[in-house]
Design an enzyme around this catalytic site. Structure first.
Site, PDB file in Angstrom:
ATOM      1  N   CYS A 152      77.890  61.740  -3.656  1.00  0.00           N
ATOM      2  CA  CYS A 152      76.900  60.669  -3.582  1.00  0.00           C
ATOM      3  C   CYS A 152      77.261  59.417  -4.359  1.00  0.00           C
ATOM      4  O   CYS A 152      76.567  58.405  -4.271  1.00  0.00           O
ATOM      5  CB  CYS A 152      75.543  61.195  -4.026  1.00  0.00           C
ATOM      6  SG  CYS A 152      75.139  62.739  -3.184  1.00  0.00           S
ATOM      7  N   HIS A 285      69.163  56.143  -9.081  1.00  0.00           N
ATOM      8  CA  HIS A 285      69.676  57.088  -8.074  1.00  0.00           C
ATOM      9  C   HIS A 285      68.465  57.801  -7.469  1.00  0.00           C
ATOM     10  O   HIS A 285      68.357  57.897  -6.249  1.00  0.00           O
ATOM     11  CB  HIS A 285      70.644  58.069  -8.700  1.00  0.00           C
ATOM     12  CG  HIS A 285      71.356  58.940  -7.704  1.00  0.00           C
ATOM     13  ND1 HIS A 285      72.055  58.425  -6.642  1.00  0.00           N
ATOM     14  CD2 HIS A 285      71.460  60.290  -7.593  1.00  0.00           C
ATOM     15  CE1 HIS A 285      72.569  59.410  -5.913  1.00  0.00           C
ATOM     16  NE2 HIS A 285      72.210  60.570  -6.462  1.00  0.00           N
ATOM     17  N   HIS A 320      67.992  59.829   1.267  1.00  0.00           N
ATOM     18  CA  HIS A 320      69.227  59.862   0.487  1.00  0.00           C
ATOM     19  C   HIS A 320      70.384  59.779   1.470  1.00  0.00           C
ATOM     20  O   HIS A 320      70.651  60.732   2.213  1.00  0.00           O
ATOM     21  CB  HIS A 320      69.307  61.144  -0.331  1.00  0.00           C
ATOM     22  CG  HIS A 320      70.497  61.206  -1.241  1.00  0.00           C
ATOM     23  ND1 HIS A 320      71.332  60.132  -1.470  1.00  0.00           N
ATOM     24  CD2 HIS A 320      71.003  62.224  -1.994  1.00  0.00           C
ATOM     25  CE1 HIS A 320      72.284  60.477  -2.312  1.00  0.00           C
ATOM     26  NE2 HIS A 320      72.123  61.740  -2.649  1.00  0.00           N
TER      27      HIS A 320
END
Lengths: 391, 298
Positions: A152, A285, A320
């Protein structure tokens, strides 16, 4: 050496270009809903509407194959729109991806169980490096092209890699960011980790259950000042600093105090020569998993003490987007600076007990936003923080 | 000029912890087996059970470097892998394909991401520094090196670089349509560490995207060299006429980070075989050819 940002592009469930994203952010819209595909319909996801063929036609692309490549080409093309290939400007592309061509490979692999000779050639889209080669070709970039794969934090790390190539005198201009498409592989993967929320995700909320997956791509163009004198592309902002560090705690969970995250944020501040109080906004995040949001809050308090700057996660709007999130969120940080706005953290009701910090609750206009911190934390304990600023 | 301190390779040659890798070389046969070291000397049992092939051999090579340099911490870790962790990728993919909607076991998924290697190394060494994973097909090792070279320029004193790729039976199905090679499909890894000073140096590295001959001559010129100054060429597909040229593919077989072993051959050729200026040409890619110069101390 100043690293200028002279282009940005984004595609996600929220929209197919930067203006569409700005509109969605200003209106607090979410694009997370039940998926349209067989393998996504049982989950809440941030899917980009449109089949591959439709996207290729609509955006007049020459790429083909993996959806990761197609989404990447759309966003990279938008980012590069004010630029031309110029033999005096050494240009490259560094792209982050974790899915690569898996969205296509998983289909052919299944087909092969039935018919062993079917479409083997399509596996040429599988290697992560292939998406970057195709996107480079779409933009006409012949030079340095590379792919970063650190889960990520991939796009954020690609941004760092590109900036360093400029600083080290290897490139003058570089397209950086990342792309990931939804795939059955990743949907099953994250489900196996039991970090999905069956409902709309709640970043930084005490009652959060997990993430909603998304797909998309986000790219920015970095240039040296010398290159920009030649390209004359409009300046959007600058990449003021960066930091990346390893948590070295666990393959998928972050250390309780967010040690790696603190290292990354502090390194970025030092690199940018900024004190913590200079940060006006943090795009976190904030995946809404129990582990991330707690450890990230701990890290923010560790770095900023009792003065944590206004912060929000935009993942309740995009989902996400895995490797792409650092690129898409880089665009959001630049939009915040340009438009002087603080974007809210949707779907938040109650602070996390242990850390008790409140994210931005509603859109705030006419703000002074000079320096923005963006966090991207990946599996494997890979923690990356970027600082964007006014030019 | 960046020093190469220590280098280790594990693959289809008996190269691991051997002083001069040239003494161990055998031409690769189709049935040449992967020569695995005693992993349990490096990896704890619990992890060993879980780790796939690529994780085992990558971790072992990396730990062997750390051991050889006396526990001096790495300022950065830069890894290259072309296809990543294929064993776990295929395992999870099979689970996905065979599933009837149930929740699957996560182990293979977790270990399928490319940066599992770098992440596992950082945990084993409790290393909190820069940790990057590059994946650009046959140029993955070069990108990991280029990144590490920039780190050294930026002030790092000790950077770990590694390149790994593993073969799975499935890859054979892609021959000859997608993988065109005269050599066996193989697995392998090479790890090294960069330091400011050593007896062997990585003088320069570049990747060319245009005319190869022009690019090579420009590369040599930038380094104040001509082809006459090169005493050995290590190449993948095409060497240089008039200069001793050895095809490293014949020792490594075909896997995307195989050029790593060419660097091992180069380092040991300088240390033990009397060579001074070695050119490595990696021309296995349609897009991009790399040139690297490995030289001895002046």
């Amino acid at each position: 050496m100043k690293i200028l940002i002279t282009g940005y592009g984004a595609i996600s469930a929220l929209g197919e270009n930067v203006p569409a994203h700005l509109d969605a952010l200003l209106h607090g819209r979410t694009a997370i809903k039940a998926g349209a595909r067989d393998y996504s319909k049982a989950f809440l996801v941030g899917e980009v509407p449109g089949l591959k063929k439709e996207l290729i036609e609509k955006h007049k692309l020459s790429v083909s194959g993996s959806r990761t490549t197609i989404l990447g080409a759309i966003a990279a093309k938008e980012a590069f729109q004010n630029h031309k290939i110029d033999s005096d400007i050494r240009t490259g592309i560094i792209s982050g991806t974790s899915v690569g061509g898996m969205d296509l490979s998983e289909v052919i692999y299944r087909d092969m169980l039935v018919d062993s000779k079917s479409n083997i050639k399509l596996f040429q889209n599988h290697p992560s490096g292939d998406s970057t080669e195709q996107i480079a070709r779409e933009l006409g970039i012949i030079g340095f092209q590379n792919t970063i794969s650190t889960a990520c934090s991939s796009a954020a790390n690609a941004i760092i890699m590109g900036a360093r190539m400029i600083q080290n005198g290897i490139l003058d201009r570089v397209v950086v960011g990342g792309t990931d498409a939804l795939s059955e592989f990743t949907i099953n993967g994250f489900r196996s980790l039991m970090i999905f929320d069956n409902e709309w995700c709640k970043p930084f909320d005490q009652n959060r259950n997990g993430l909603n997956l998304g797909e998309g791509a986000g790219y920015i163009v970095l240039e040296s000042e010398k290159s920009n004198q030649q390209s004359k592309a409009p300046i959007i902002g600058q990449l003021k600093g960066w930091g990346t560090a390893s948590d070295a705690f666990h393959q998928t969970a972050s250390s309780p105090e967010g040690f790696g995250a603190q290292l990354a944020i502090n390194e970025a501040l030092k690199n940018a020569q900024l004190k913590p109080e200079a940060i006006d906004y943090i795009n976190a995040h904030g995946t809404a998993t129990p582990n991330n949001d707690l450890t990230e809050s701990m890290a923010l308090k560790g770095v900023f003490g009792n003065s944590v700057p206004p912060f929000s996660s935009t993942k309740a709007q995009t989902g996400h987007t895995l490797a792409a999130c650092g690129g898409i969120e880089a665009v959001f940080c630049l939009l915040a600076i340009q438009n002087k706005v603080l974007f809210p953290n949707l779907n938040h009701k109650e602070n996390i007990f242990d850390t008790d910090i409140t994210p931005i609750k509603s859109l705030a206009l006419n703000q002074t936003i000079s320096n923005v911190l963006s966090n991207s934390f990946g599996f494997g304990g890979n923690n990356t923080s970027l600082i964007f600023a006014k030019a | 000029m960046i020093g190469i301190e220590h280098i280790e390779s594990i693959g289809h040659q008996a190269s691991f912890k051997v002083e001069n890798v040239w003494s161990a070389l055998e031409p690769l046969q189709t049935e040449s087996l992967f020569i695995a070291p005693e992993y349990k000397n490096y990896i704890p049992t619990g992890s060993l059970r879980r780790f796939s092939h690529i994780l085992r051999f990558s971790m072992t090579a990396a730990l062997a470097i750390q051991e050889a340099i006396g526990q001096k911490p790495f300022d950065a870790i830069s890894i290259g892998t072309g296809l990543g962790c294929l064993v776990d990728t295929e395992k999870f993919l099979q689970q996905v394909v065979n599933s009837k909607g149930e929740t699957l076991s996560p182990t293979s998924f977790i270990q399928s991401t490319h940066n599992t290697i770098g992440g596992a190394i950082s945990m084993a060494l409790k290393n909190h520094s820069y940790n990057m994973t590059h994946t650009q097909k046959y140029l993955s090792f070069e990108w990991a090196l280029l990144d590490a070279m920039m780190k050294m320029n930026e002030g790092a004193q000790n950077v770990l670089v590694g390149g790994s790729d593993e073969n799975i039976p499935f890859l054979a199905k892609l021959q000859p349509d997608l993988i065109k090679t005269d050599f066996p499909l193989t697995s392998g890894t090479t790890f090294l560490n960069l330091v400011p000073e050593s007896d062997v140096y990585l003088k320069d590295l570049t990747i060319s995207y245009g005319d190869k001959n022009q690019a090579l001559n420009a590369f040599l010129e930038n380094n104040n060299l001509t082809q006459k100054d090169i005493d050995l060429v290590l190449y993948a597909n095409n060497g240089l006429p008039g200069i001793e040229s050895i095809q490293f593919l014949s020792y490594t077989g075909n896997h995307q980070c195989n050029v790593g072993f060419a660097f091992h051959l180069a380092v040991d050729a300088i240390r033990f075989q009397g060579n001074k200026t070695i050119l490595i040409i990696n021309d296995q890619q349609k897009v991009g050819t790399s040139f690297s110069l490995v030289v001895g101390k002046e």
